[in-house]
Design a protein around this motif. Sequence first.
Motif: not given
Length: 388
Positions: A315-322, A350-354
């Motif tokens: 989730f650290f990677t996913a949050n950074a990507y977003d 409601d931004y559709p982030g990973v």
Amino acid sequence: MMEFRMKRISRKFSSVLAVISIIIISVMIFSYGCVKKEEKEITIGAVLSLTGKGAKYGEAIRRGIELALEEVNAEPNRIAKIKVVYEDSLSEPQKAVSAFNKLIEIDKVSVVIGPVLSNEVLACAPIANLKKVVILNTSAGTEDLRKAGDYVFRNRESAIPQAIKIAELCRTTIGIEKMSIIYSNSPNGKDYQNAFMKRFEELGGKILQIENYKDGETDFRTQLLKIKESHPQGVYLAGLVTELAYILKQSKELNFKTSFFASAGIEGSKLFEIAGDSAEGVIFGSPAFDPASNEPLIRNFVMKYRQRYNQDPDFFTANAYDALKLIAISIDKAGYSSEGVKNTLYSIKDYPGVGGTTTFDSDGEVIKPIRIKIIKGDQFVSFEKQEK
């Protein structure tokens, strides 16, 4: 007569040459303008724990930024490419402040992703508000960040809702009546500990023993022996992956048999390097990111990450990507200024982030769903799916 015709031809030829010259010059000017436009670059900053106790998280965040950066800069018709300047905080608040100031004063950035750890972000927040530089944090869990100022945002939910959800699971779903707690004596660890204890006791549970530790410690036998003597049905752990790994390993060595629950900081491959099978069965709260999701956006993100790093993203990677994507959206909408980015982030709904559907509230806090996971083998899997 012949001379008149030659002069006439000469004038025509000169006119043609003039037209051709104008066309060539126009094309050159246009082309030069296009090249300059393509070469225009916007610089943002990232203060990450690339060394020290938070290096595991810092590297995961850097990878997420890089994946998103490649995609953003490959988009056609971008006004400008985005460049990220990375600074290492060494996982220390004072170093984080130095790195943050360098990005502001030398690199002239208006937006910074990071820092990684709660105490680092809290140290940088007053500067962000004073200098009007936006911080978009992707990892810190402390509740104190909620009131850190108008220029501080976070796309990772705070410790409190996670701790509450685990407390409710322990008391209501599993039926545990007596528990103990071991937590990191840090802003993040204290928030987890306080929220868990408050909710567990509200539901009629009893906390038998509370022990804390300083980040960086590796010997937890004293705390574990005290807790073992209290005979809890379960133990809640709040901290970062390295320390939690040693706690689980030493619990097994002391033949301390109980159920363990944990904060999101436990999720990381380093856990298995230290704890091995001692981590089996630990249940913990986690952000919404699900690498096994079938949603096309998430599936594509996970596939790209696996191809490059031969492992699943966390989730650290996913949050950074977003975070990088959200900054790019803000720049496209309002231009590159701290005010423009700040105001756009506040408007995100409601931004559709990973890393989960993202909405920012009036405090710059993210509103996201929370998941519960359990450790099976060397995998972090959905607890809900296991229950089904």
